[in-house]
Design a protein around this motif. Sequence first.
Motif, PDB file in Angstrom:
ATOM      1  N   ILE A  18      50.223   8.071  75.322  1.00 25.35           N
ATOM      2  CA  ILE A  18      51.431   7.757  75.361  1.00 25.35           C
ATOM      3  C   ILE A  18      51.716   7.409  76.892  1.00 25.35           C
ATOM      4  CG2 ILE A  18      53.981   8.572  75.436  1.00 25.35           C
ATOM      5  CD1 ILE A  18      52.517   7.916  72.853  1.00 25.35           C
ATOM      6  N   ASN A  19      50.614   8.127  77.723  1.00 29.06           N
ATOM      7  CA  ASN A  19      50.853   8.085  79.045  1.00 29.06           C
ATOM      8  C   ASN A  19      50.354   6.854  79.851  1.00 29.06           C
ATOM      9  OD1 ASN A  19      50.403  11.050  78.280  1.00 29.06           O
ATOM     10  ND2 ASN A  19      51.049  11.409  80.075  1.00 29.06           N
ATOM     11  N   ASP A  20      48.938   6.399  79.550  1.00 28.87           N
ATOM     12  CA  ASP A  20      48.473   5.372  80.099  1.00 28.87           C
ATOM     13  C   ASP A  20      47.720   4.261  78.910  1.00 28.87           C
ATOM     14  OD1 ASP A  20      45.550   6.996  80.994  1.00 28.87           O
ATOM     15  OD2 ASP A  20      46.100   6.493  79.030  1.00 28.87           O
ATOM     16  N   GLY A  21      47.987   4.624  77.656  1.00 31.67           N
ATOM     17  CA  GLY A  21      47.792   3.602  76.605  1.00 31.67           C
ATOM     18  C   GLY A  21      46.343   3.478  76.261  1.00 31.67           C
ATOM     19  N   SER A  22      45.319   4.418  76.763  1.00 33.12           N
ATOM     20  CA  SER A  22      44.112   4.515  76.574  1.00 33.12           C
ATOM     21  C   SER A  22      43.747   4.704  75.174  1.00 33.12           C
ATOM     22  CB  SER A  22      43.319   5.667  77.593  1.00 33.12           C
ATOM     23  OG  SER A  22      43.944   6.874  77.450  1.00 33.12           O
ATOM     24  N   THR A  23      42.920   4.289  74.426  1.00 34.15           N
ATOM     25  CA  THR A  23      42.567   4.489  72.963  1.00 34.15           C
ATOM     26  C   THR A  23      41.162   4.832  72.722  1.00 34.15           C
ATOM     27  OG1 THR A  23      41.805   2.196  73.221  1.00 34.15           O
ATOM     28  CG2 THR A  23      44.076   2.410  73.062  1.00 34.15           C
ATOM     29  N   VAL A  24      41.179   5.540  71.718  1.00 38.88           N
ATOM     30  CA  VAL A  24      39.729   5.920  70.918  1.00 38.88           C
ATOM     31  C   VAL A  24      39.929   5.384  69.664  1.00 38.88           C
ATOM     32  CG1 VAL A  24      38.467   7.779  70.248  1.00 38.88           C
ATOM     33  CG2 VAL A  24      39.609   7.922  72.605  1.00 38.88           C
ATOM     34  N   TYR A  25      38.723   4.979  69.014  1.00 42.30           N
ATOM     35  CA  TYR A  25      38.507   4.574  67.815  1.00 42.30           C
ATOM     36  C   TYR A  25      37.399   5.100  67.171  1.00 42.30           C
ATOM     37  CZ  TYR A  25      41.616   0.625  69.110  1.00 42.30           C
ATOM     38  OH  TYR A  25      42.515  -0.150  69.461  1.00 42.30           O
ATOM     39  N   ALA A  26      37.489   5.580  65.788  1.00 38.34           N
ATOM     40  CA  ALA A  26      36.435   5.996  64.919  1.00 38.34           C
ATOM     41  C   ALA A  26      35.331   4.851  65.083  1.00 38.34           C
ATOM     42  CB  ALA A  26      36.791   6.353  63.710  1.00 38.34           C
ATOM     43  N   GLU A  27      34.150   5.101  64.691  1.00 38.48           N
ATOM     44  CA  GLU A  27      33.091   4.220  64.799  1.00 38.48           C
ATOM     45  C   GLU A  27      33.277   3.018  63.527  1.00 38.48           C
ATOM     46  OE1 GLU A  27      31.099   4.273  68.157  1.00 38.48           O
ATOM     47  OE2 GLU A  27      30.692   3.135  66.684  1.00 38.48           O
ATOM     48  N   SER A  28      33.816   3.648  62.396  1.00 36.62           N
ATOM     49  CA  SER A  28      34.136   3.088  61.066  1.00 36.62           C
ATOM     50  C   SER A  28      35.092   1.905  61.372  1.00 36.62           C
ATOM     51  CB  SER A  28      34.032   4.070  60.036  1.00 36.62           C
ATOM     52  OG  SER A  28      35.459   4.928  60.401  1.00 36.62           O
ATOM     53  N   VAL A  29      36.040   2.121  62.325  1.00 37.92           N
ATOM     54  CA  VAL A  29      36.994   0.960  62.400  1.00 37.92           C
ATOM     55  C   VAL A  29      37.148   0.115  63.591  1.00 37.92           C
ATOM     56  CG1 VAL A  29      38.361   2.360  61.020  1.00 37.92           C
ATOM     57  CG2 VAL A  29      38.758   2.501  63.397  1.00 37.92           C
ATOM     58  N   LYS A  30      35.984   0.574  64.404  1.00 38.89           N
ATOM     59  CA  LYS A  30      35.922  -0.190  65.760  1.00 38.89           C
ATOM     60  C   LYS A  30      35.599  -1.635  65.463  1.00 38.89           C
ATOM     61  CE  LYS A  30      34.123   3.002  69.104  1.00 38.89           C
ATOM     62  NZ  LYS A  30      32.962   3.557  69.996  1.00 38.89           N
ATOM     63  N   GLY A  31      36.338  -2.678  66.383  1.00 37.21           N
ATOM     64  CA  GLY A  31      36.432  -4.062  65.966  1.00 37.21           C
ATOM     65  C   GLY A  31      37.188  -4.497  64.909  1.00 37.21           C
ATOM     66  N   ARG A  32      37.783  -3.612  64.003  1.00 35.47           N
ATOM     67  CA  ARG A  32      38.665  -3.867  62.793  1.00 35.47           C
ATOM     68  C   ARG A  32      39.993  -3.601  63.177  1.00 35.47           C
ATOM     69  NH1 ARG A  32      37.669  -2.238  58.033  1.00 35.47           N
ATOM     70  NH2 ARG A  32      36.895  -0.202  58.588  1.00 35.47           N
ATOM     71  N   PHE A  33      40.184  -2.399  63.599  1.00 35.38           N
ATOM     72  CA  PHE A  33      41.542  -1.692  63.880  1.00 35.38           C
ATOM     73  C   PHE A  33      41.872  -2.069  65.519  1.00 35.38           C
ATOM     74  CE2 PHE A  33      41.457   1.273  59.867  1.00 35.38           C
ATOM     75  CZ  PHE A  33      41.201   0.345  59.385  1.00 35.38           C
TER      76      PHE A  33
END
Length: 124
Positions: A52-67
Amino acid sequence: VQLQASGGGLVQTGGSLRLSCVASGSTFNSGTIGWFRQAPGKEREGVSYISINDGSTVYAESVKGRFTISRDNAKNTVYLLMNSLRPEDTAVYYCAASTAQPAGIMPYGIFFSWGQGTLVTVSS
């Protein structure tokens, strides 16, 4: 803070959906909103997180590039845009809040204020 998830539905393989997580109640302006999912007979797993502070994101490998996760702080809303959906994405999707900042895949035990979940079904 209370969270309300919505936007699930039935979609064919390769289709798209956008989930929304709206926060209400007490002010939540520091920490992380995470999306999790739980398929029948499987454990809950983290899908994506956003600060919420800076908008940095993390994705699970299974959804990277799709979500894609995003936030609109003015609307107290976090979105999860899901493209190229696969049958294995079928699950109940939940959003939740944590006071921690995103740092890799985060254990769901540090999240609170779970929304009620929204069902995503991807047909083959």
